[in-house]
Enzyme design. Structure first.
Site, PDB file in Angstrom:
ATOM      1  N   HIS A   1      -4.327  -3.578   2.502  1.00 22.64           N
ATOM      2  CA  HIS A   1      -3.780  -4.790   3.121  1.00 22.64           C
ATOM      3  C   HIS A   1      -2.405  -4.461   3.691  1.00 22.64           C
ATOM      4  O   HIS A   1      -1.657  -3.686   3.096  1.00 22.64           O
ATOM      5  CB  HIS A   1      -3.646  -5.916   2.087  1.00 22.64           C
ATOM      6  CG  HIS A   1      -3.508  -7.263   2.686  1.00 22.64           C
ATOM      7  ND1 HIS A   1      -2.305  -7.739   3.146  1.00 22.64           N
ATOM      8  CD2 HIS A   1      -4.426  -8.221   2.951  1.00 22.64           C
ATOM      9  CE1 HIS A   1      -2.485  -8.958   3.643  1.00 22.64           C
ATOM     10  NE2 HIS A   1      -3.757  -9.269   3.547  1.00 22.64           N
TER      11      HIS A   1
ATOM     12  N   ASP B   1     -11.420  -9.918   0.703  1.00 28.17           N
ATOM     13  CA  ASP B   1     -12.804  -9.750   1.201  1.00 28.17           C
ATOM     14  C   ASP B   1     -13.678  -8.914   0.275  1.00 28.17           C
ATOM     15  O   ASP B   1     -14.896  -8.868   0.456  1.00 28.17           O
ATOM     16  CB  ASP B   1     -12.757  -9.090   2.590  1.00 28.17           C
ATOM     17  CG  ASP B   1     -12.110 -10.014   3.612  1.00 28.17           C
ATOM     18  OD1 ASP B   1     -11.116  -9.631   4.235  1.00 28.17           O
ATOM     19  OD2 ASP B   1     -12.605 -11.158   3.735  1.00 28.17           O
TER      20      ASP B   1
HETATM   21  C1  SDX Z   1      -7.791  -9.658   5.877  1.00 23.54           C
HETATM   22  O1  SDX Z   1      -3.091  -9.933   7.346  1.00 23.54           O
HETATM   23  C2  SDX Z   1      -3.725 -10.708   6.539  1.00 23.54           C
HETATM   24  O2  SDX Z   1      -3.121 -11.465   5.836  1.00 23.54           O
HETATM   25  C3  SDX Z   1      -5.234 -10.556   6.594  1.00 23.54           C
HETATM   26  C4  SDX Z   1      -5.994 -11.371   5.547  1.00 23.54           C
HETATM   27  C5  SDX Z   1      -5.852 -12.861   5.767  1.00 23.54           C
HETATM   28  O3  SDX Z   1      -6.046 -13.613   4.794  1.00 23.54           O
HETATM   29  O4  SDX Z   1      -5.645 -13.287   6.947  1.00 23.54           O
HETATM   30  O5  SDX Z   1      -5.550 -11.025   4.260  1.00 23.54           O
HETATM   31  C6  SDX Z   1      -7.492 -11.084   5.623  1.00 23.54           C
HETATM   32  O6  SDX Z   1      -7.906  -9.286   7.009  1.00 23.54           O
HETATM   33  C7  SDX Z   1      -7.877  -8.704   4.718  1.00 23.54           C
HETATM   34  C8  SDX Z   1      -8.096  -7.221   5.175  1.00 23.54           C
HETATM   35  C9  SDX Z   1      -9.599  -7.037   5.407  1.00 23.54           C
HETATM   36  N1  SDX Z   1      -9.858  -5.712   6.001  1.00 23.54           N
HETATM   37  C10 SDX Z   1     -10.455  -4.720   5.325  1.00 23.54           C
HETATM   38  O7  SDX Z   1     -10.766  -4.781   4.134  1.00 23.54           O
HETATM   39  C11 SDX Z   1     -10.778  -3.486   6.169  1.00 23.54           C
HETATM   40  C12 SDX Z   1     -10.392  -2.220   5.399  1.00 23.54           C
HETATM   41  N2  SDX Z   1      -8.923  -2.177   5.296  1.00 23.54           N
HETATM   42  C13 SDX Z   1      -8.219  -1.391   6.310  1.00 23.54           C
HETATM   43  O8  SDX Z   1      -8.789  -1.440   7.585  1.00 23.54           O
HETATM   44  C14 SDX Z   1      -6.710  -1.583   6.230  1.00 23.54           C
HETATM   45  O9  SDX Z   1      -6.368  -1.461   4.919  1.00 23.54           O
HETATM   46  C15 SDX Z   1      -6.073  -2.848   6.797  1.00 23.54           C
HETATM   47  C16 SDX Z   1      -6.476  -3.085   8.204  1.00 23.54           C
HETATM   48  C17 SDX Z   1      -6.433  -4.045   5.965  1.00 23.54           C
HETATM   49  C18 SDX Z   1      -4.557  -2.653   6.726  1.00 23.54           C
HETATM   50  O10 SDX Z   1      -4.243  -1.665   7.619  1.00 23.54           O
HETATM   51  P1  SDX Z   1      -2.727  -1.103   7.757  1.00 23.54           P
HETATM   52  O11 SDX Z   1      -1.752  -1.947   7.015  1.00 23.54           O
HETATM   53  O12 SDX Z   1      -2.489  -0.857   9.213  1.00 23.54           O
HETATM   54  O13 SDX Z   1      -2.761   0.226   6.956  1.00 23.54           O
HETATM   55  P2  SDX Z   1      -3.084   1.616   7.605  1.00 23.54           P
HETATM   56  O14 SDX Z   1      -4.320   1.514   8.419  1.00 23.54           O
HETATM   57  O15 SDX Z   1      -1.834   2.107   8.252  1.00 23.54           O
HETATM   58  O16 SDX Z   1      -3.434   2.523   6.317  1.00 23.54           O
HETATM   59  C19 SDX Z   1      -2.406   3.238   5.635  1.00 23.54           C
HETATM   60  C20 SDX Z   1      -3.134   4.446   5.049  1.00 23.54           C
HETATM   61  C21 SDX Z   1      -3.855   5.274   6.113  1.00 23.54           C
HETATM   62  O17 SDX Z   1      -3.964   6.595   5.606  1.00 23.54           O
HETATM   63  P3  SDX Z   1      -2.828   7.716   6.088  1.00 23.54           P
HETATM   64  O18 SDX Z   1      -2.874   7.736   7.613  1.00 23.54           O
HETATM   65  O19 SDX Z   1      -1.499   7.218   5.540  1.00 23.54           O
HETATM   66  O20 SDX Z   1      -3.288   9.000   5.478  1.00 23.54           O
HETATM   67  O21 SDX Z   1      -4.165   3.998   4.157  1.00 23.54           O
HETATM   68  C22 SDX Z   1      -5.436   4.378   4.663  1.00 23.54           C
HETATM   69  C23 SDX Z   1      -5.239   4.700   6.122  1.00 23.54           C
HETATM   70  O22 SDX Z   1      -6.215   5.634   6.553  1.00 23.54           O
HETATM   71  N3  SDX Z   1      -6.321   3.228   4.471  1.00 23.54           N
HETATM   72  C24 SDX Z   1      -7.575   3.302   4.053  1.00 23.54           C
HETATM   73  C25 SDX Z   1      -8.017   1.968   3.961  1.00 23.54           C
HETATM   74  N4  SDX Z   1      -7.046   1.130   4.326  1.00 23.54           N
HETATM   75  C26 SDX Z   1      -5.993   1.921   4.657  1.00 23.54           C
HETATM   76  N5  SDX Z   1      -8.366   4.357   3.743  1.00 23.54           N
HETATM   77  C27 SDX Z   1      -9.625   4.061   3.342  1.00 23.54           C
HETATM   78  N6  SDX Z   1     -10.128   2.803   3.213  1.00 23.54           N
HETATM   79  C28 SDX Z   1      -9.340   1.754   3.512  1.00 23.54           C
HETATM   80  N7  SDX Z   1      -9.839   0.513   3.398  1.00 23.54           N
END
Ligand code: SDX
Length: 429
Positions: free
Chosen positions: A306, A364
């Site tokens: 998140h 989620d």
């Molecule tokens: C919602 O914003 C809100 O408030 C949203 C929400 C709401 O109520 O409105 O809470 C609802 O959207 C919840 C989120 C639902 N999405 C998911 O579950 C999809 C999976 N999660 C990821 O796509 C991700 O964690 C996000 C999109 C939620 C957050 O992305 P960020 O903050 O941009 O984080 P990032 O992509 O920069 O990740 C940081 C690191 C990266 O690795 P490095 O480049 O540092 O090596 O963490 C890794 C990412 O690759 N990473 C994950 C991951 N989420 C982040 N690796 C594997 N699986 C994951 N789910």
């Protein structure tokens, strides 16, 4: 006044940016004068560290896992409130008295029906459409009806459009489902509660009325409460930006629905179930964990991570507890999925990759399991998220529209394209 000094070391020119303090959460640096004073923009793609507005509606503390609606902790609202009472709280800032709640409930009841012309709108969709595409279309089309409240400069019109949206979303959602499964539309009823009404519109048929169960209503009520608002998330920011151009709220919310549909946002609840179904067996989890960590593999652990919560999402904790209660009472068919989800969570939370990146289950991760147990079809999961979030979208929109000096949102950029050059005639290229 406390300030932050910004100095351009190329010219030695400085400016003092005022520090603004809120009630909770980080202070902000007011850099609105930065371009005027130093001729530069701030640069913050994806708004990782940008406050786009000031708001009184929802507060999130990502490190402590805190979520407050108008100051009330989400745990207490989930335990004691109803979705419509939370709608009143988010819209107007205070918990309603008994009388205020009765009036609000009646007002909502006035608007649960759809203009019959809108029912014909569904016929334009293919029978294998995703209901989120239908939700975007039908909510956007609301702007071509209900002309009696189109003046967004009129507070009474803004309020009426907001109530209309909250009231009509369950009807629009249930109609999408019934259209896709080839069943007749079920009209809303005002003699039952908001959640019971949604369930009966989703599952009643002319020859068999739907009997709701207490546990199903409680689970769905809490799900809607947990999804009601979440500060300046992507879909809410879309609604605010669209609203800053003074577009009609139905059009703004259609944009919010489109944004929510993405799997990185509200589409994750559907993606979590597809992921759990693909994993299929607890013994397959380790190889999937490796895939989630593999930079060359786009697969992510859906329902984890998140932008704000770098500790457990408080909503995920509440939903996880309801899962236990619901599956024990209602449904064993989803036990395997729940067992895979709990084992996946256990393994991920022990894995250094996820620990180092502070990746925890978000709202989620478990919500899909509850919706499955309630026999909500998989393609309707994000639709349910949108139904719950509708009040957050309109409450944030109303807050923005009530601001003294509403101005259109218009971010700038760092231009890294071709420098100025002359046109080359085609015979000289
Ligand atoms: C919602 O914003 C809100 O408030 C949203 C929400 C709401 O109520 O409105 O809470 C609802 O959207 C919840 C989120 C639902 N999405 C998911 O579950 C999809 C999976 N999660 C990821 O796509 C991700 O964690 C996000 C999109 C939620 C957050 O992305 P960020 O903050 O941009 O984080 P990032 O992509 O920069 O990740 C940081 C690191 C990266 O690795 P490095 O480049 O540092 O090596 O963490 C890794 C990412 O690759 N990473 C994950 C991951 N989420 C982040 N690796 C594997 N699986 C994951 N789910």
């Amino acid at each position: 006044m406390n300030t932050v000094t910004i100095t351009d070391n190329r010219t030695g020119k400085s400016m003092e940016c005022p520090i603004k303090q809120g009630v909770h959460g980080p202070d902000v640096i007011d850099c609105q004068a930065l371009y005027k004073e130093l001729g530069m923009f701030t640069f913050d793609p994806a708004f990782m560290t940008t406050a786009s507005c000031s708001s009184k509606i929802t507060f999130i503390d990502g490190d402590k896992g805190i979520l407050l609606y108008r100051g009330y902790p989400i745990e207490q609202l989930a335990e004691n409130s109803s979705y419509l009472e939370v709608c009143y709280l988010l819209l107007y800032g205070e918990l309603p008295t008994q009388t205020e709640m009765e009036v609000f409930t009646t007002d909502i009841g006035q608007h649960t029906m759809l203009n019959e012309g809108l029912l014909r709108f569904y016929n334009g969709f293919r029978h294998n459409s995703h209901p989120m595409s239908m939700l975007v279309g039908v909510v956007g089309a609301l702007s071509s009806y209900y002309y009696d409240a189109m003046d967004i400069t009129n507070p009474e019109h803004r309020n009426r459009s907001s109530l209309r949206l909250i009231a009509k979303m369950p009807t629009i959602a249930a109609n999408s489902h019934n259209y896709l499964v080839g069943r007749p539309y079920v009209y809303p009823r005002n003699d039952i509660g908001y959640v019971e009404n949604f369930l009966q519109m989703m599952f009643s048929t002319p020859n068999r009325p739907y009997e709701t169960t207490k546990i199903a209503v409680k689970a769905l009520e809490i799900m809607l409460i947990l999804h009601a608002d979440h500060e300046q998330n992507a879909s809410t920011s879309t609604v605010r930006l669209a609203g800053s151009s003074q577009a009609h709220p139905f059009s703004c919310v259609a944009g919010g629905i489109a944004t929510l549909w993405g799997p990185a946002h509200g589409g994750a609840n559907e993606a979590v179930i597809r992921m759990l179904q693909e994993i299929g067996d607890i013994n397959n989890i380790p190889k999937y964990i490796e895939r989630f960590k593999d930079k060359n593999d786009p697969t992510r652990l859906m329902g984890f991570g998140h932008r704000v919560y770098k500790n457990y999402d408080p909503r995920a904790k509440i939903i996880r507890n309801i899962c236990h209660e619901l599956l024990n009472e209602l449904d064993t068919a989803n036990q395997p999925l729940f067992k895979i989800a709990m084992e996946l969570e256990r393994i991920a939370l022990e894995d250094d990759y996820f620990i180092k990146r502070k990746l925890y289950p978000n709202v989620d991760f478990y919500s899909g399991i509850i919706l499955s147990a309630l026999n909500i079809p998989l393609n309707m999961f994000t639709v349910l998220f949108a139904v719950g979030r509708s009040v957050g979208w309109v409450a944030q929109w109303m807050e923005m529209m009530n601001e003294e000096n509403l101005r259109i949102g218009r971010p700038r950029q760092l231009y890294v394209g071709a420098s100025k050059r002359d046109y080359i005639p085609v015979n000289k290229r």
